[in-house]
Design a protein around this motif. Structure first.
Motif, PDB file in Angstrom:
ATOM      1  N   ARG A   8     -11.605  59.667   2.419  1.00  0.00           N
ATOM      2  CA  ARG A   8     -11.449  58.344   1.797  1.00  0.00           C
ATOM      3  C   ARG A   8     -10.557  57.403   2.595  1.00  0.00           C
ATOM      4  N   PHE A  62      -3.727  55.770 -10.375  1.00  0.00           N
ATOM      5  CA  PHE A  62      -4.532  56.314 -11.470  1.00  0.00           C
ATOM      6  C   PHE A  62      -4.401  55.442 -12.727  1.00  0.00           C
ATOM      7  N   LEU A  79      -6.586  52.304 -12.734  1.00  0.00           N
ATOM      8  CA  LEU A  79      -8.032  52.420 -12.960  1.00  0.00           C
ATOM      9  C   LEU A  79      -8.293  52.276 -14.454  1.00  0.00           C
ATOM     10  N   PRO A  97      -9.459  53.084 -18.145  1.00  0.00           N
ATOM     11  CA  PRO A  97      -9.767  54.336 -18.830  1.00  0.00           C
ATOM     12  C   PRO A  97     -11.236  54.365 -19.226  1.00  0.00           C
ATOM     13  N   PHE A  98     -11.750  55.547 -19.446  1.00  0.00           N
ATOM     14  CA  PHE A  98     -13.123  55.674 -19.901  1.00  0.00           C
ATOM     15  C   PHE A  98     -13.254  55.000 -21.269  1.00  0.00           C
ATOM     16  N   PHE A 158     -15.497  54.540 -24.723  1.00  0.00           N
ATOM     17  CA  PHE A 158     -16.558  55.069 -25.571  1.00  0.00           C
ATOM     18  C   PHE A 158     -17.576  53.942 -25.777  1.00  0.00           C
ATOM     19  N   ALA A 162      -9.441  59.747 -23.183  1.00  0.00           N
ATOM     20  CA  ALA A 162     -10.073  58.768 -22.287  1.00  0.00           C
ATOM     21  C   ALA A 162      -9.447  58.820 -20.887  1.00  0.00           C
ATOM     22  N   ASP A 163      -8.138  59.153 -20.817  1.00  0.00           N
ATOM     23  CA  ASP A 163      -7.482  59.293 -19.508  1.00  0.00           C
ATOM     24  C   ASP A 163      -7.857  60.612 -18.839  1.00  0.00           C
ATOM     25  N   LYS A 203     -11.073  59.958 -17.199  1.00  0.00           N
ATOM     26  CA  LYS A 203     -10.854  59.250 -15.930  1.00  0.00           C
ATOM     27  C   LYS A 203     -10.424  60.230 -14.840  1.00  0.00           C
ATOM     28  N   LEU A 204      -9.464  61.109 -15.182  1.00  0.00           N
ATOM     29  CA  LEU A 204      -8.978  62.095 -14.221  1.00  0.00           C
ATOM     30  C   LEU A 204     -10.116  63.003 -13.741  1.00  0.00           C
ATOM     31  N   VAL A 233     -12.527  61.289 -11.349  1.00  0.00           N
ATOM     32  CA  VAL A 233     -11.966  61.243  -9.992  1.00  0.00           C
ATOM     33  C   VAL A 233     -12.118  62.606  -9.313  1.00  0.00           C
ATOM     34  N   VAL A 264     -14.971  53.774 -11.082  1.00  0.00           N
ATOM     35  CA  VAL A 264     -13.894  54.703 -10.736  1.00  0.00           C
ATOM     36  C   VAL A 264     -14.035  55.172  -9.295  1.00  0.00           C
TER      37      VAL A 264
END
Lengths: 251, 251
Positions: free
Chosen positions: A163, A236, A239, A241-242, A244, B172-173, B176-177, B180, B224
């Motif tokens: 990366r 982190f 970024l 968060p996911f 729903f 939700a975090d 995300k983790l 990644v 992400v």
């Protein structure tokens, strides 16, 4: 195991290797896996080794030993006309050592005492080149599409190199990148350990560059190791968060 | 290969698995490695599988099949009194399947068709628990010191989990983790591929949580994946570059 990286950028080459060698987790030692050779103004070479220590040490000894023979002024590793010929010599010597250590009476079995090398350097008249040498004696060369080689426990530290690598990097930034890659590996795998050796080679210099050994007290190593954990957390957190979505089942 | 992660936080459990299965790089397919089972209000279970597909699919079938036997109301996987007993059942069934697939006439050889599972979930009266089940039928449990399990190609995506995990994380975090961690793995290794399945379980709910499949068009996955590369570069730039010191040889 082991972790070694050789990396090619426009500015030159950077080599890094750990020093842990083990015959089981209850029998570990510190041995440098980095060997450099030079004729200042004519050539500089660096070899990083992984695999069975008896095999790689024998190979290095053979590459150096003919130094004392009266009919040769230079050891074979310093007598080759090109980096390509040097890689071929390393491969042939490695293959010879592995073949010799095959147990008697087991002609068909796989060799147990195997090894591999990363070879990088520059010889006057040529450009800096980087090779990966396999136990079968053959080798591949780094280029724009594959500008680095890793041997040993390469998986943990690979994503950060993929990366972050940029051919325009300064050697000091490559050092930072490799310290992060090694620290990620050392935190995940007991078979790779401090201290780590680093060697710079600046393109066109034809002589060894800066060399440094990082141990657990090294201020820069600690700064990067701790700083990187903090920096990753900050990155982190930034970024999103996911989220729903309503189309799927929510718990 | 495969990459699956099960992770325990105070808020519950998060499971993620890739879907690539292969019999050589020229023979790849998409198969989900995530299997969930529930009796809403009583128990929720999630199994992630790695290894030989025939072995893991047979194991899952056996765990479910007795559903149709007239003398049992529930399949064995849903009939256990505790998560511990469920892990034992999964282990015993897996071991049985592996033993059955041993080639005839090679009693002493190592089994070829091996596999392993991550099992997580909660049964009424107990707390959420997470297990790693080995092909030998035995298993270990996650706890405060080892709050996650990975199976398959675990090395590439491990450093980011080690550096970022916190038991107080929101689900939700954690998502995300894990995105990644999976993206780092997928960029490094062809044997792990999109789409990836994700399953949430919220502690105490005793019913399946949110489920999502990320494919290469998924907006969040792309955000992400690209955002993390950028964030890493920024984080990397902020770390101090390596500084040459005068006590060592400069190139």
């Amino acid at each position: 195991m082991t972790y070694c990286v050789g990396l090619l950028v426009d500015r030159g080459l950077v080599f890094m290797s750990d020093t842990r060698t083990n015959a089981g987790v209850d029998n570990i030692s510190v041995v440098s896996k980095m060997h450099t050779f030079e004729v200042p103004g004519e050539r500089f070479l660096c070899l990083l080794s992984a695999g069975n220590l008896a095999t790689t040490q024998s190979t290095i000894s053979l590459l150096k030993q003919r130094e004392v023979e009266p009919d040769k002024r230079k050891p074979p590793i310093l007598s080759q006309p090109s980096m390509f010929a040097t890689a071929k010599l390393v491969g042939d010597t490695l293959k010879e050592v592995i073949a010799r250590s095959k147990p008697t009476g087991s002609e068909s079995s796989e060799p147990r005492f195997t090894g591999s090398f990363i070879l990088g350097g520059q010889i006057k008249g040529g450009r800096p080149r980087l090779f990966m040498v396999y136990p079968e004696g053959n080798f591949i060369e780094a280029g724009a599409d594959n500008p680095f080689f890793q041997i040993g426990e390469h998986k943990y530290g690979r994503p950060i190199i993929i990366r972050t690598y940029d051919p325009k990097m300064e050697l000091a930034d490559v050092a930072k990148l490799l310290v992060v890659s090694f620290d990620s590996t050392i935190r995940s795998n007991l078979s790779v350990g401090l201290p780590i050796d680093m060697q710079f080679y600046e393109a066109g210099h034809l002589t060894a560059g800066y060399r440094h050994r990082f141990d657990h007290r090294d201020a820069y190593y600690r700064q990067v190791s701790e700083g990187w954990s903090e920096a990753l957390k900050t990155a982190f957190d930034r970024l999103p968060p996911f989220e729903f979505t309503s189309t799927e089942r929510a718990g």
